[in-house]
Scaffold this motif. Structure first.
Motif, PDB file in Angstrom:
ATOM      1  N   ALA A   1       0.866  -1.293  -0.036  1.00 23.05           N
ATOM      2  CA  ALA A   1      -0.164  -0.099   0.095  1.00 23.05           C
ATOM      3  C   ALA A   1       0.936   1.201  -0.062  1.00 23.05           C
ATOM      4  O   ALA A   1       0.331   2.320  -0.558  1.00 23.05           O
ATOM      5  N   SER A   2       2.031   1.172   0.820  1.00 19.69           N
ATOM      6  CA  SER A   2       2.783   2.446   0.703  1.00 19.69           C
ATOM      7  C   SER A   2       3.554   2.653  -0.684  1.00 19.69           C
ATOM      8  O   SER A   2       3.554   3.894  -1.118  1.00 19.69           O
ATOM      9  N   GLY A   3       3.862   1.576  -1.307  1.00 27.02           N
ATOM     10  CA  GLY A   3       4.375   1.836  -2.785  1.00 27.02           C
ATOM     11  C   GLY A   3       3.174   2.482  -3.831  1.00 27.02           C
ATOM     12  O   GLY A   3       3.503   3.109  -4.458  1.00 27.02           O
ATOM     13  N   ILE A   4       2.002   2.006  -3.497  1.00 25.06           N
ATOM     14  CA  ILE A   4       0.901   2.575  -4.161  1.00 25.06           C
ATOM     15  C   ILE A   4       0.852   3.951  -4.051  1.00 25.06           C
ATOM     16  O   ILE A   4       0.613   4.921  -5.176  1.00 25.06           O
ATOM     17  N   PHE A   5       0.828   4.395  -2.653  1.00 19.49           N
ATOM     18  CA  PHE A   5       0.544   5.790  -2.243  1.00 19.49           C
ATOM     19  C   PHE A   5       1.819   6.608  -2.836  1.00 19.49           C
ATOM     20  O   PHE A   5       1.560   7.849  -3.531  1.00 19.49           O
ATOM     21  N   TYR A   6       3.010   6.260  -2.868  1.00 17.18           N
ATOM     22  CA  TYR A   6       4.187   6.846  -3.482  1.00 17.18           C
ATOM     23  C   TYR A   6       4.174   7.108  -5.075  1.00 17.18           C
ATOM     24  O   TYR A   6       4.254   8.257  -5.525  1.00 17.18           O
ATOM     25  N   LEU A   7       3.512   5.908  -5.649  1.00 20.76           N
ATOM     26  CA  LEU A   7       3.190   6.061  -7.191  1.00 20.76           C
ATOM     27  C   LEU A   7       2.268   7.033  -7.475  1.00 20.76           C
ATOM     28  O   LEU A   7       2.407   7.851  -8.347  1.00 20.76           O
ATOM     29  N   LEU A   8       1.110   7.163  -6.874  1.00 22.42           N
ATOM     30  CA  LEU A   8       0.234   8.065  -6.700  1.00 22.42           C
ATOM     31  C   LEU A   8       0.640   9.497  -6.841  1.00 22.42           C
ATOM     32  O   LEU A   8       0.219  10.444  -7.445  1.00 22.42           O
ATOM     33  N   ALA A   9       1.614   9.536  -5.711  1.00 18.43           N
ATOM     34  CA  ALA A   9       2.146  11.144  -5.476  1.00 18.43           C
ATOM     35  C   ALA A   9       2.854  11.583  -6.790  1.00 18.43           C
ATOM     36  O   ALA A   9       2.595  12.451  -6.957  1.00 18.43           O
ATOM     37  N   TYR A  10       3.858  10.565  -7.305  1.00 13.40           N
ATOM     38  CA  TYR A  10       4.471  11.128  -8.431  1.00 13.40           C
ATOM     39  C   TYR A  10       3.495  11.156  -9.789  1.00 13.40           C
ATOM     40  O   TYR A  10       3.965  12.149 -10.935  1.00 13.40           O
ATOM     41  N   VAL A  11       2.578  10.539  -9.751  1.00 10.17           N
ATOM     42  CA  VAL A  11       1.796  10.661 -10.992  1.00 10.17           C
ATOM     43  C   VAL A  11       0.943  11.989 -10.860  1.00 10.17           C
ATOM     44  O   VAL A  11       0.638  12.604 -11.729  1.00 10.17           O
TER      45      VAL A  11
END
Length: 408
Positions: free
Chosen positions: A288-298
């Motif tokens: 879930a952490s990795g997904i949040f980081y990915l969304l932040a960069y998008v």
């Protein structure tokens, strides 16, 4: 703080000591580059070299801290490394005019400071095994409160004297060392799972190659952490110069990190809800952490204005809040007595991502600005999510196989 009322007195004292130590550490680290450029009159290339040497020392320290936990003993390792770190900090005002010696001492400080990290995390995991996951999160919050306090004070102290920040940082390290010396002396050495003593020479001791062969504990978890912190370099090496190039005041960048510090404390109910509803296990929290980081960069890619950067920081902070306690919690739950070694290895891998990220992103930013840096962070975040998913599947398959063999 009502959430602390359920913890015993020793936990509260430990949290207070951790907060003071993290505040002391954050007095100095934001000023390293400024000190080298302003006080010593060196170039930014020289400043970057020192930061890299310090980071490399941190990688070696993480690995040593985990590998030496049982061989040296927790008391010698934690107290000794903190005391040596304090001595290094106290020496800085006297050796900073000797450039080569200064670089060596900065690497030594990075090493000694990092040696204590996996040792302290492992000790917490052993000492408070029944609530380790919860306590790792509380310590993470306390440390970040300390960082916020120290960072806020650092600018004011630098106006008085750079050397004062070094001395105060050394004082907090020395106080933390004395705290642990007194604390560990009071514990019963026969308490079993706390592992205060060294392993005897005749005791069973797994070799490092054998430990490294158990890849399901650390490899994909460590790779995911490395990718996360590599991609997170976008804030210093992409967002920071982008804000300046857009003509925004420098305090706009500082406010992003103020928001980060506020959220780490104020958004605890949000991450608690996420853990309860969607990510009960530490492996799921990492994904879930990795997904949040990915969304932040998008978000940064699609909305590069300041409002978009604020929203991206919210998402990235939620990712940080999920992963930071989950890594030591998973390792402590699954590696048992060998947890210190694997915490050190995972920490070293994450530190490597922090070390190389600014260099590669700096090159990309110089050639194309924020957009290529953001695309790189997105690609790296996808690799982080993939690593955490593989880690989760690998461990689920291993646990299923183990339960079947026991049942059979």
């Amino acid at each position: 703080m009502k959430f602390l009322e359920s913890y015993p007195k020793e936990v509260k004292i430990f949290l207070a000591a951790s907060l003071i130590n993290s505040a002391g550490g954050s007095l100095m680290w934001p000023l390293t580059t400024m000190y080298i450029f302003d006080e010593l009159g060196r170039s930014m290339t020289d400043a970057g070299l020192v930061v890299m040497i310090q980071a490399f020392g941190g990688i070696i320290g993480q690995l040593l801290g985990g590998a030496l936990y049982h061989r040296v003993g927790v008391k010698r390792l934690i107290v000794g490394s903190l005391a040596l770190c304090a001595l290094g900090l106290f020496s800085l005002p006297f050796i900073s005019s000797y450039w080569v010696v200064y670089m060596i001492i900065m690497g030594f400080i990075g090493l000694c400071n990092a040696v204590s990290m996996p040792a302290i995390q492992a000790f917490v995991g052993f000492r408070f095994a029944d609530r380790r996951g919860e306590l790792f999160n509380v310590i993470y919050v306390a440390n970040n409160i300390g960082v916020a306090l120290g960072t806020a004070l650092s600018g004011f102290l630098a106006d008085v004297s750079y050397h004062l920040t070094f001395v105060l940082n050394g004082v907090t390290s020395a106080v933390f060392a004395l705290f642990f010396l007194n604390y560990l002396n009071q514990l019963d050495k026969q308490e079993g799972p706390v592992h205060l003593e060294r392993k005897s020479k005749t005791g069973a001791k797994e070799s490092i190659p054998a430990l490294l062969g158990n890849t399901r504990i650390y490899l994909y978890l460590g790779l995911g952490s490395m990718f996360l912190w590599l991609g997170n370099s976008i804030w210093n090496t992409g967002v920071s110069p982008h804000i300046i190039s857009e003509g925004l005041p420098k305090r706009a960048y500082g406010f992003l990190w103020t928001l980060n510090g506020i959220l780490i404390f104020a958004a605890q109910p949000v991450t608690t809800w996420i853990k309860r509803k969607f990510a009960k296990e530490s492996s799921a929290q990492m994904t879930a952490s990795g997904i949040f980081y990915l969304l932040a960069y998008v978000v940064i890619l699609l909305l590069p204005g300041y409002a978009g950067l604020l929203f991206a920081m919210v998402l990235a902070t939620l990712g940080e809040m999920l992963v930071s306690p989950a890594v030591p919690a998973f390792i402590s739950d699954h590696a048992y007595k060998t947890a210190p070694f694997y915490i050190g290895v995972a920490g070293g891998m994450a530190a490597f991502g922090r070390m190389i990220g600014p260099y590669f992103m700096g090159i990309l930013y110089d050639h194309g600005g924020l957009v290529p840096v953001t695309w790189l962070s997105i690609a790296i975040a996808i690799m982080a999510v993939a690593s955490f998913v593989i880690h989760s599947l690998h461990n689920r398959a291993a646990e299923r196989s183990l339960s079947e063999s026991i049942g059979g």
